[in-house]
Design a protein around this motif. Sequence first.
Motif, PDB file in Angstrom:
ATOM      1  N   VAL A 147      11.500  -3.362  15.749  1.00 38.92           N
ATOM      2  CA  VAL A 147      11.668  -3.182  14.307  1.00 38.92           C
ATOM      3  C   VAL A 147      12.224  -4.457  13.695  1.00 38.92           C
ATOM      4  N   LEU A 148      13.195  -5.015  14.414  1.00 38.58           N
ATOM      5  CA  LEU A 148      13.776  -6.264  13.922  1.00 38.58           C
ATOM      6  C   LEU A 148      12.733  -7.353  13.795  1.00 38.58           C
ATOM      7  N   GLY A 149      11.915  -7.419  14.815  1.00 39.39           N
ATOM      8  CA  GLY A 149      10.862  -8.430  14.819  1.00 39.39           C
ATOM      9  C   GLY A 149      10.056  -8.372  13.547  1.00 39.39           C
ATOM     10  N   TYR A 150       9.741  -7.166  13.134  1.00 44.62           N
ATOM     11  CA  TYR A 150       8.952  -7.026  11.912  1.00 44.62           C
ATOM     12  C   TYR A 150       9.757  -7.322  10.663  1.00 44.62           C
ATOM     13  N   LEU A 163       0.818  -1.207   0.000  1.00 48.54           N
ATOM     14  CA  LEU A 163       0.000   0.000   0.000  1.00 48.54           C
ATOM     15  C   LEU A 163       0.851   1.256   0.000  1.00 48.54           C
ATOM     16  N   THR A 164       1.885   1.227   0.782  1.00 51.04           N
ATOM     17  CA  THR A 164       2.706   2.435   0.917  1.00 51.04           C
ATOM     18  C   THR A 164       4.124   2.051   1.299  1.00 51.04           C
ATOM     19  N   ASP A 165       5.035   2.922   0.995  1.00 50.59           N
ATOM     20  CA  ASP A 165       6.417   2.665   1.370  1.00 50.59           C
ATOM     21  C   ASP A 165       6.742   3.397   2.676  1.00 50.59           C
ATOM     22  N   HIS A 166       5.783   4.075   3.209  1.00 52.80           N
ATOM     23  CA  HIS A 166       6.046   4.874   4.414  1.00 52.80           C
ATOM     24  C   HIS A 166       5.344   4.281   5.613  1.00 52.80           C
ATOM     25  N   VAL A 167       6.145   3.826   6.524  1.00 51.83           N
ATOM     26  CA  VAL A 167       5.552   3.176   7.704  1.00 51.83           C
ATOM     27  C   VAL A 167       6.126   3.760   8.981  1.00 51.83           C
ATOM     28  N   ALA A 168       5.297   3.668  10.006  1.00 50.64           N
ATOM     29  CA  ALA A 168       5.764   3.970  11.356  1.00 50.64           C
ATOM     30  C   ALA A 168       5.654   2.671  12.133  1.00 50.64           C
ATOM     31  N   ARG A 181      15.571  -0.646   7.248  1.00 46.35           N
ATOM     32  CA  ARG A 181      16.461  -1.815   7.190  1.00 46.35           C
ATOM     33  C   ARG A 181      17.929  -1.374   7.133  1.00 46.35           C
ATOM     34  N   ASP A 182      18.174  -0.389   6.269  1.00 44.19           N
ATOM     35  CA  ASP A 182      19.546   0.103   6.142  1.00 44.19           C
ATOM     36  C   ASP A 182      20.039   0.656   7.468  1.00 44.19           C
ATOM     37  N   ARG A 183      19.181   1.400   8.097  1.00 48.19           N
ATOM     38  CA  ARG A 183      19.544   2.028   9.354  1.00 48.19           C
ATOM     39  C   ARG A 183      19.898   0.968  10.393  1.00 48.19           C
ATOM     40  N   LEU A 184      19.095  -0.080  10.399  1.00 50.41           N
ATOM     41  CA  LEU A 184      19.342  -1.165  11.348  1.00 50.41           C
ATOM     42  C   LEU A 184      20.680  -1.835  11.069  1.00 50.41           C
ATOM     43  N   ASP A 185      20.935  -2.010   9.776  1.00 53.49           N
ATOM     44  CA  ASP A 185      22.167  -2.693   9.409  1.00 53.49           C
ATOM     45  C   ASP A 185      23.393  -1.874   9.805  1.00 53.49           C
ATOM     46  N   ASP A 186      23.244  -0.549   9.694  1.00 60.23           N
ATOM     47  CA  ASP A 186      24.379   0.311  10.012  1.00 60.23           C
ATOM     48  C   ASP A 186      24.583   0.478  11.508  1.00 60.23           C
ATOM     49  N   HIS A 187      23.526   0.274  12.243  1.00 63.37           N
ATOM     50  CA  HIS A 187      23.553   0.605  13.664  1.00 63.37           C
ATOM     51  C   HIS A 187      23.926  -0.612  14.490  1.00 63.37           C
ATOM     52  N   PRO A 188      24.999  -0.549  15.294  1.00 67.56           N
ATOM     53  CA  PRO A 188      25.345  -1.714  16.107  1.00 67.56           C
ATOM     54  C   PRO A 188      24.230  -2.050  17.083  1.00 67.56           C
ATOM     55  N   ALA A 240       8.880   3.473  17.145  1.00 67.70           N
ATOM     56  CA  ALA A 240      10.250   2.976  17.135  1.00 67.70           C
ATOM     57  C   ALA A 240      10.989   3.427  15.884  1.00 67.70           C
ATOM     58  N   ALA A 241      10.274   3.566  14.798  1.00 73.13           N
ATOM     59  CA  ALA A 241      10.928   3.990  13.560  1.00 73.13           C
ATOM     60  C   ALA A 241       9.890   4.541  12.603  1.00 73.13           C
ATOM     61  N   VAL A 242      10.317   5.542  11.832  1.00 75.06           N
ATOM     62  CA  VAL A 242       9.442   6.088  10.794  1.00 75.06           C
ATOM     63  C   VAL A 242      10.245   6.195   9.516  1.00 75.06           C
ATOM     64  N   GLY A 243       9.682   5.790   8.419  1.00 77.60           N
ATOM     65  CA  GLY A 243      10.387   5.921   7.148  1.00 77.60           C
ATOM     66  C   GLY A 243       9.985   4.820   6.205  1.00 77.60           C
ATOM     67  N   SER A 244      10.754   4.667   5.143  1.00 76.09           N
ATOM     68  CA  SER A 244      10.447   3.565   4.235  1.00 76.09           C
ATOM     69  C   SER A 244      11.063   2.300   4.814  1.00 76.09           C
ATOM     70  N   VAL A 245      10.531   1.176   4.426  1.00 78.69           N
ATOM     71  CA  VAL A 245      11.005  -0.085   4.969  1.00 78.69           C
ATOM     72  C   VAL A 245      12.488  -0.266   4.641  1.00 78.69           C
ATOM     73  N   ALA A 246      12.859   0.106   3.424  1.00 80.23           N
ATOM     74  CA  ALA A 246      14.253  -0.064   3.020  1.00 80.23           C
ATOM     75  C   ALA A 246      15.162   0.810   3.876  1.00 80.23           C
TER      76      ALA A 246
END
Lengths: 311, 367, 317
Positions: free
Chosen positions: B358-361, B241-246, B263-270, B254-260
């Motif tokens: 966020v990870l859970g999702y 439906l949308t690329d913008h999720v909270a 994901r990137d943010r999570l990957d970069d963040h220890p 916990a997070a707002v933005g596009s799923v990608a």
Amino acid sequence: MALIQQPRPTAAPQTSLLRAWWFLVLLSWRRQARARQMVWIALGLLAFTTAMTAVATAADLWHRPRFRQLAVADQMMLDALVPGSPAQAVADATFGAAGVAVLTDQSAAQVFARWVVAAIFLGFLLPLWSLSFATEAIGGDREQNSLIWLLARPLPRPMVYLAKFVALLPWTVGLNMGGFALVCAAAGRPGLTALRLFWPAVLCATLAFAALFQLMGAAFRRPAIVAIGYSFFLEIILGNMPGVMKRVSIGFYAHCMMLEAADRHGIQIDRPNVYWPVDGTTAIIVLLTTTVTLLVMGMVVFSRTQYHDSV
Amino acid sequence: MSELSSIAAAGGGNRGVEKEFSRDPKGSAKTSGRSRDPARQLLPTPVLLCQRVSKWYGPVIGVNQVTLELRPGITGLVGSNGAGKSTLMRLITGHVRPDIGRVEVLGRDAWSAAAKRHIGYCPEVDSFYEEMSGRQFIETMARLSGYTSGEARRRTGAVLERVGMSGRAERRLRGYSKGMRQRIKLAQAMLHDPELLVLDEPLSGIDPVGRAEFISLFRDLADQGKCLLVSSHELDELQKLTDHVAVMARGRIAAVGSVAQIRDRLDDHPLTVRVDVARTTEEGGKDRRRELAGALLRLPDVVGVELLDDAPGEEDVGRLLVRARNPRTFFQDLTRLVLEEWFEVRRLQTLDESAEAVLGYLLGGRG
Amino acid sequence: MGDSSGRGAAPELLHYRPWKGAFRPPIAAVWPIARTGLLMLLRRRLFWGLYALSMMIFLMYFFGQYLLAWFQTQAGESRVVVGLLAIHPGELIEILADKLKLNGSAATYRNYIHYQGYMVMIVLALAGSVLIGNDFRYGSLPFYLSKPLSRRHYLLGKGLAVAVFINLLTTLPALALFVEYGLIYSWDHFTRNSYLVAGILAYGAVLTVSLTLILLATAVWLRRTVPLIMTWTALFLLCRQLATSLVDGLHLDPRWRLIDLWNNTWLVGGACLQMGPEAFDPASQPRWVEAALVLGGVSVACLSYLALRLRAVEIVG
């Protein structure tokens, strides 16, 4: 980059709050009728009470107690006063026909007022009918989780509450006044006397109870239980307290209106030196003021309450 | 201004969200979802503005310090049961009041009746005036909005047509299927043409064909400049439906933005993970905690491992604190390691709540 | 977990393991159903409010008995000063012992239970709507019926919960008053008046059976709170008021009091406590056997109705 204008409130020009409010009144009134079980039980109770009253009237029971007291002195007098008996003439000769007629009427009206109007109608049926419909006004929507549909619409909450109250009135006033008229009609002449004397008390008590119980519907999750606890526990206990303590009950003021109306007619329902009544005008003012106060309180409570369980 | 003005950092919890939001002078998270007209994003007043909103239910916190700003477009709201989605939606639609903070719809307090003219709410609650038909119900809602009888009929016909119920609207509501009831709920929300549509799980109980219709309808509404907030348990569903999720977790955004981007943010963040492991096997032997620590340090994504002190009375359990990048690959490696080397893991806990949610999702589980 | 002998052995994955124990018979489910019902009610503040109100009557009796004993120790004094009040012990003893019947006699316990009538009625109206009405309205009934038990067990469980509440309001406090009296006066009270314990228990049993059946029948019939309350109050308040009006007001035959179910339990309770007809006020009462017949008839009617509904499909709602 040019800014786009604020999205215009598209609904505003075609809508009217007053129209919505009036529709809510009609909707609420219709939906009260949907509570068929409740309506049928109310009508069943009315039919039962009316039938019992009619049986008592047919057996001429309204005249018996007063004359039983007289009979303590003279059993013949009791016999004489049973209408249509041969001893009627003796009584007429003793007291004069007009005097007996007045005494008989007043006695019957007094018995009917005390044992049916005060004890059964004002003491039971009126609070029960009022609480049944009034607690359902808001409480029914809460119980069925349908309050959300009203609260999602652009009607201010005080207006929703007021609409519910207005929609409630035809039911409570109709049932209480109509029921009272029916029971009185079933009692014959003493009943008609009682109807003429006591209808303002029934009306004022109905309004006050309706406002109180609707407020309970807005304030409590189980308003019917709270209302029944109030009606049949606190009203009875407070209403029978000695001294001025009873003045916090609604039933007291309705009773005071009855007492004064009865007194004007020469009937004594209760002993004033024991009951300590207020005068009829004060009672009316208190009941009407209570109604308005409770209604405003209800509007405030409804406006401020968050119905987590119903939304 | 970019289409996505901020993305919450998964590692920082709400503080992280605030940190990211602080880029905006108003200190708010702005999202403007899928809209073909980018100029709409520049509206002077946001359609929805939640400012540091908190809501308690007794001792339980339903929504915790949520700041959110929505403009026309579709925004998805995901989170597990009890994450606070429905509470946030009730706050936005003015059914409950925030204990702290403020919710405004087009500049008006959401609790006020004036704000409700601009809100269409499709609640999760499944109670109607069951004795009515679908058409009667919608018409009743229209009349309660203050429309004349004729206008109410016209609007009722139009919205029923739009949700695909015009041919089935004469039946009583109590006989409707779940999907039909969802359509009726959606119809009443659209009835007065509101600027903000708050849709609580609108796709639940709808069959695949119906879902496709709904998604198409939501997109149309967004294209017309409406602001839609759509909640769901399922990220995949919202992604269509949308690329913008909270992402909501434990009452927080916990997070707002596009799923990608998330994901990137999570990957970069220890990520910090606590691992409790049995020190010995049943036959005794070496300290397995040290073995695991060594094995973990050999994994490419592990930044560091810290040996924690033993908890009193639990000397048989060794505790480790692991810091790792690329959570997805780290957890895959960890799972393989545990199974191959037969470590008896007693506890595995992500110490960052937001990141965990966020990870859970993102990993397809619960938050 | 798994085979720990070999490090490289394939792990034994967790999977669903069927229950290997023996199921208890369905009748064993009655108490858990009742316990759940009790917890549902005990969680409600409204219930505790009502129970606190009912405790007022108990406390009046409890401290009344205590006061009576204290005044009897002061009987030799012409007046006793308590704070600013000067009290004549003789007069108070007369009021407490003879008028209020706080003298540990059968009348004490019968009157106590009788005065609890209003509260019993209100608490049971709440219990009926919470215990049974809610199950129908919120669709919880399938949860019960999806377990290996029948509707009969469901109703037995709910009935047991109702019975606990009735006894919590009536029988147990009455027994507590009996014990208090014995502890204040003499241990002989327990042996000499042991028939009172049997009487209290019998009175409690009459209340439990009749009220539980009536409540279950009305709750299954009406389901919703307000109609349930209307019917319940009509049975116990309107009929009571009507009986008073007919017999005391219009001087009809005392048998008209048989329409007052609470009065019927009072009469039967008095008989259980071995009280004669002279111990009843107002004196114009029907015979206790007639009252027992009415209660029995109503109970059988309720039981028959429940049996019919149990067989019917629509009880599932």
